[in-house]
Design a protein around this motif. Structure first.
Motif, PDB file in Angstrom:
ATOM      1  N   HIS A   1       0.856  -1.199   0.000  1.00 30.32           N
ATOM      2  CA  HIS A   1       0.000   0.000   0.000  1.00 30.32           C
ATOM      3  C   HIS A   1       0.881   1.233   0.000  1.00 30.32           C
ATOM      4  O   HIS A   1       1.937   1.265   0.644  1.00 30.32           O
ATOM      5  N   ASN A   2       0.428   2.246  -0.706  1.00 28.96           N
ATOM      6  CA  ASN A   2       1.087   3.543  -0.691  1.00 28.96           C
ATOM      7  C   ASN A   2       0.028   4.626  -0.761  1.00 28.96           C
ATOM      8  O   ASN A   2      -1.001   4.466  -1.431  1.00 28.96           O
ATOM      9  N   ARG A   3       0.285   5.725  -0.049  1.00 29.40           N
ATOM     10  CA  ARG A   3      -0.689   6.816  -0.037  1.00 29.40           C
ATOM     11  C   ARG A   3      -0.977   7.318  -1.440  1.00 29.40           C
ATOM     12  O   ARG A   3      -2.126   7.547  -1.808  1.00 29.40           O
ATOM     13  N   THR A   4       0.076   7.475  -2.247  1.00 28.28           N
ATOM     14  CA  THR A   4      -0.097   7.810  -3.665  1.00 28.28           C
ATOM     15  C   THR A   4      -0.190   6.500  -4.433  1.00 28.28           C
ATOM     16  O   THR A   4       0.816   5.812  -4.638  1.00 28.28           O
ATOM     17  N   ALA A   5      -1.389   6.159  -4.857  1.00 29.54           N
ATOM     18  CA  ALA A   5      -1.648   4.828  -5.415  1.00 29.54           C
ATOM     19  C   ALA A   5      -0.804   4.535  -6.651  1.00 29.54           C
ATOM     20  O   ALA A   5      -0.443   3.376  -6.897  1.00 29.54           O
TER      21      ALA A   5
ATOM     22  N   ALA B   1      -6.103  -1.270  -0.520  1.00 26.08           N
ATOM     23  CA  ALA B   1      -6.670   0.078  -0.569  1.00 26.08           C
ATOM     24  C   ALA B   1      -6.292   0.921   0.637  1.00 26.08           C
ATOM     25  O   ALA B   1      -6.426   2.148   0.601  1.00 26.08           O
ATOM     26  N   SER B   2      -5.833   0.280   1.709  1.00 20.04           N
ATOM     27  CA  SER B   2      -5.476   1.009   2.924  1.00 20.04           C
ATOM     28  C   SER B   2      -4.373   0.264   3.664  1.00 20.04           C
ATOM     29  O   SER B   2      -4.160  -0.933   3.442  1.00 20.04           O
ATOM     30  N   PRO B   3      -3.672   0.949   4.567  1.00 15.64           N
ATOM     31  CA  PRO B   3      -2.665   0.252   5.377  1.00 15.64           C
ATOM     32  C   PRO B   3      -3.261  -0.896   6.178  1.00 15.64           C
ATOM     33  O   PRO B   3      -2.649  -1.964   6.298  1.00 15.64           O
ATOM     34  N   ALA B   4      -4.446  -0.669   6.739  1.00 16.40           N
ATOM     35  CA  ALA B   4      -5.086  -1.720   7.538  1.00 16.40           C
ATOM     36  C   ALA B   4      -5.387  -2.941   6.695  1.00 16.40           C
ATOM     37  O   ALA B   4      -5.194  -4.083   7.132  1.00 16.40           O
ATOM     38  N   GLU B   5      -5.853  -2.712   5.474  1.00 17.15           N
ATOM     39  CA  GLU B   5      -6.157  -3.839   4.587  1.00 17.15           C
ATOM     40  C   GLU B   5      -4.886  -4.601   4.231  1.00 17.15           C
ATOM     41  O   GLU B   5      -4.885  -5.846   4.171  1.00 17.15           O
TER      42      GLU B   5
END
Length: 425
Positions: free
Chosen positions: A161-165, A180-184
């Motif tokens: 995951h990265n903030r900038t997809a 889609a998210s760090p948690a995922e």
């Protein structure tokens, strides 16, 4: 094999170690061997233990020829290797040999298959094997993206995951699963790697999303550069949550990250580090354990203090030379080729010569951040760093001028009067 075919030069080392030090010795030897494997003339190494005395080991190391081995034996790298292994040794001797005959097995494929089956049945791990369990990697900047690619190349199953997809797209093409998210990305994982820009990002990602999603007892390998105090606090907080933290500060550039040629400095519990040793060995040619939480962060900040000082000194020296009438390109080349240079200085001098500051290898904003963290930690220790404070101010000015996302080498354009038009725009 005929005797005159010049097979590899082999060194046999018998090592007696102190009782009760086997696990620590084996882990340290593997780290040392990973570094030796990066030597161009090295042809492989094996560590075997005596079946009659568990404290006696034999190390077999192959080299292309004797001169290559002798050169390595006298190198600073090998002096460091001996220093690291010395605490475990109580005796032993080295025998230099040369292979006379080498009789291959009847069927190499059959033997390889049998060996693989045997290793699987016994649970034996090898230095070249990829971690069996799926990993999560969060933060895919220049260094993080390079490390994630390295793990994929080594055969790891990776969720990223990265903030900038958009930065995750090349990894998706290489076989990673994009979350889609760090948690995922972290959900249910036993190991997650972080490569984030600063403490605020670690706080938001790790403690805001990831920690609660991880499997019980999971290990967080944090390669982010943070202050030693924050590193210690993070380890305590994760421990209270039933999680483990391995501080893994990496030194190198994005190319080295992609090739698994970083130097990795670790802090934390040695049992936790041993648990993820295969991952660390995949990322670096040298893995060095320093001790308690925060010690690796301290060393990383010291390295970046030296980097910032060299870049600033080079920029000022070039400014003086240009003002005195020297050709800028010729001056930079002369400095890079001189005995006053270093690997870091040569690399930055070439970026300055080309005016090539994007994409950044190390952003100016991150340089200022690391200098600020180091200065703050040094102040707590009662150590004033006036020279480096002035360097930090210079990089702060670069950020204020709008060039914070450019490589730290752009400092030259803010130092040389009448710098190249557009070079720092």
């Amino acid at each position: 094999m005929e005797a005159d075919s010049r097979p590899p030069f082999r060194v046999l080392l018998r090592m007696e170690i102190h009782p009760g030090r086997r696990q620590e010795f084996e882990r340290t030897w593997r780290q040392v061997a990973t570094g030796i494997a990066g030597e161009p003339a090295n042809r492989g190494q094996s560590l075997v233990r005596s079946a009659e005395d568990e404290n006696v080991y034999y190390v077999l190391t192959d080299w292309a020829d004797e001169p290559s081995f002798r050169a390595f034996e006298l190198s600073e790298a090998h002096v460091e290797n001996r220093r690291r292994l010395q605490p475990f040794r109580r005796g032993g001797e080295m025998v230099v040999t040369e292979t006379v005959f080498d009789v291959p097995p009847a069927s190499g494929a059959d033997v390889s298959e049998a060996a693989a089956s045997g290793a699987a049945a016994s649970g034996t791990d090898t230095a070249a094997s990829a971690p069996a369990e799926p990993l999560a990697f969060i933060g895919l900047g220049n260094m993080g993206g390079g490390m994630a690619h390295r793990l994929l190349d080594a055969g790891c199953a990776l969720t990223v995951h990265n903030r900038t997809a958009a930065k995750a797209a090349p990894l998706a093409e290489a076989g990673a699963t994009v979350a889609a998210s760090p948690a995922e990305a972290a959900r249910g994982r036993s190991v997650v790697l972080l490569s984030l820009a600063d403490e605020a990002a670690v706080e938001e990602v790790l403690f805001g999303q990831v920690a609660e999603a991880l499997a019980p007892g999971a290990v967080v390998i944090d390669t982010s550069t943070v202050s030693p105090a924050y590193a210690r606090a993070s380890a305590r907080r994760l421990d209270q949550l039933g999680l483990r933290r391995v501080e893994a500060c990496v030194v190198g550039n994005p190319f080295q990250a992609r090739e698994g040629k970083l130097r990795v400095y670790t802090s934390g519990d040695e049992a936790d580090i041993a648990r993820v040793a295969d991952i660390l060995d995949t990322l670096g040619t040298q893995v060095v354990h320093l001790g308690e939480p925060g010690t690796a962060a301290t060393l990383k900040l010291i390295f970046n203090l030296l980097l910032g000082a060299q870049v600033a000194s080079l920029a000022e020296a070039v400014a003086y030379g240009v003002a005195a009438g020297l050709d800028r390109d010729r001056l930079l080349t002369s400095v890079a080729e001189s005995g006053f240079s270093s690997v870091v200085l040569r690399f930055r001098a070439e970026l300055m010569r080309k005016g090539s500051y994007e994409p950044a290898f190390f952003r100016s904003t991150l340089m200022e951040k690391d200098l600020r963290l180091a200065l703050g930690d040094a102040a707590v220790a009662g150590v004033p760093l006036p020279v480096l404070e002035s360097v930090r101010e210079r990089f702060a000015d670069v950020g204020a001028a709008g060039d914070g996302d450019k490589d730290a080498s752009v400092l030259l354009e803010h130092t040389v009067g009448g710098g190249r038009t557009g070079a720092a725009s």
